[in-house]
Scaffold this active site. Structure first.
Site, PDB file in Angstrom:
ATOM      1  N   LYS A 147      48.615  33.507  37.723  1.00 45.39           N
ATOM      2  CA  LYS A 147      48.540  34.069  39.067  1.00 45.39           C
ATOM      3  C   LYS A 147      49.336  33.091  39.925  1.00 45.39           C
ATOM      4  O   LYS A 147      48.770  32.189  40.551  1.00 45.39           O
ATOM      5  CB  LYS A 147      47.080  34.175  39.517  1.00 45.39           C
ATOM      6  CG  LYS A 147      46.885  34.731  40.917  1.00 45.39           C
ATOM      7  CD  LYS A 147      46.828  36.230  40.933  1.00 45.39           C
ATOM      8  CE  LYS A 147      46.449  36.738  42.329  1.00 45.39           C
ATOM      9  NZ  LYS A 147      46.427  38.204  42.374  1.00 45.39           N
ATOM     10  N   ASP A 179      40.330  35.512  41.475  1.00 48.68           N
ATOM     11  CA  ASP A 179      41.121  36.243  40.483  1.00 48.68           C
ATOM     12  C   ASP A 179      41.672  35.306  39.416  1.00 48.68           C
ATOM     13  O   ASP A 179      41.637  35.604  38.217  1.00 48.68           O
ATOM     14  CB  ASP A 179      42.269  36.983  41.164  1.00 48.68           C
ATOM     15  CG  ASP A 179      41.798  38.114  42.053  1.00 48.68           C
ATOM     16  OD1 ASP A 179      40.624  38.513  41.952  1.00 48.68           O
ATOM     17  OD2 ASP A 179      42.611  38.594  42.873  1.00 48.68           O
ATOM     18  N   GLY A 184      48.886  41.675  45.672  1.00 43.50           N
ATOM     19  CA  GLY A 184      49.119  42.911  46.406  1.00 43.50           C
ATOM     20  C   GLY A 184      50.040  43.840  45.640  1.00 43.50           C
ATOM     21  O   GLY A 184      49.937  43.981  44.429  1.00 43.50           O
ATOM     22  N   LEU A 203      33.703  51.555  37.666  1.00 43.36           N
ATOM     23  CA  LEU A 203      32.678  50.706  37.076  1.00 43.36           C
ATOM     24  C   LEU A 203      32.242  49.663  38.095  1.00 43.36           C
ATOM     25  O   LEU A 203      33.075  49.068  38.771  1.00 43.36           O
ATOM     26  CB  LEU A 203      33.221  49.983  35.836  1.00 43.36           C
ATOM     27  CG  LEU A 203      33.730  50.852  34.676  1.00 43.36           C
ATOM     28  CD1 LEU A 203      34.435  49.975  33.637  1.00 43.36           C
ATOM     29  CD2 LEU A 203      32.589  51.613  34.046  1.00 43.36           C
TER      30      LEU A 203
END
Length: 228
Positions: free
Chosen positions: A39, A56, A120, A208
């Site tokens: 990331k 994240d 994004g 979920l």
């Protein structure tokens, strides 16, 4: 087997890129592949005794089976939960595609299956002249598109796919991630995506609550990526 890497983007922010990435990584690990993830830039990081940490990036670190330090996974961690280029300016840490690509190259090639997750959507700015799309182009990675299935998703998905093609990168596959469980004509919308996107579908993930990587992997397939 050849080592493969993909850039994960989304039709917008909040469409489940990280969740889908963890599901794909779990599936790869379960198939006996070594896995890694990046990331490169993340905003919305929390201060910890070890430094800024992003939810994240931590989720990616938890699912991969290659031992990577947090700083290898998320080399640019920014505290404000705002557009990364603005957060970077405020932190006096200017962003560029070349600099981020340099961080990524230290990890790429270490595992059989590596995912580089953007922030994004496809055109999120890095600086006045570049976007995260330029990072994917600099690395030359095929793209996996996560589509947040809700009203308007067909338009967003097709525009993103067109932009990826214009930037000269292949769309390796797409995932329909249902983020609106009450979306009308759900099946018809997913069929419309399949008819129009010139890439294989890697899965359709139902809505979920707090999905674990293993649960997500049940709805995803790596086979269309032709990893072997």
């Amino acid at each position: 087997m050849p080592r493969s890497a993909f850039f994960v983007t989304g039709t917008d922010t909040g469409v489940g890129k990280t969740a889908i990435a963890t599901g794909l990584l779990h599936a790869a690990g379960s198939a006996g592949l070594s896995t890694a993830a990046l990331k490169p830039v993340a905003a919305g990081c929390e201060p910890t005794p070890d430094g800024l940490r992003n939810e994240d990036a931590l989720a990616l670190q938890a699912v991969i089976n290659r031992p990577l330090a947090y700083e290898q996974i998320n080399p640019v961690a920014l505290e404000p939960a705002i557009a990364p280029h603005i957060a970077a300016l405020e932190a006096r840490r200017p962003l560029s595609a070349d600099r981020l690509a340099g961080y990524c190259r230290g990890v790429l090639g270490q595992a059989d299956f590596t995912l580089v997750e953007g922030a994004g959507g496809w055109r999120v700015p890095l600086n006045p002249a570049e976007t995260l799309a330029d990072l994917a182009r600099t690395l030359g990675l095929p793209v996996i598109l996560v589509i947040g299935v809700r009203l308007g998703c067909i338009n967003h998905a097709l525009l993103t796919a067109e932009a990826i093609a214009r930037d000269g990168l292949p769309l390796a596959g797409w995932v329909a991630n249902i983020i609106d469980p009450d979306m009308p004509r759900l099946g018809e919308n997913i069929d419309a995506l399949g008819q129009r996107l010139r890439a294989p579908c890697l899965g359709c993930v139902p809505f979920l609550e707090n999905p674990a990587p293993g649960a997500l992997a049940e709805y995803l397939s790596l086979e269309p990526l032709k990893l072997s």
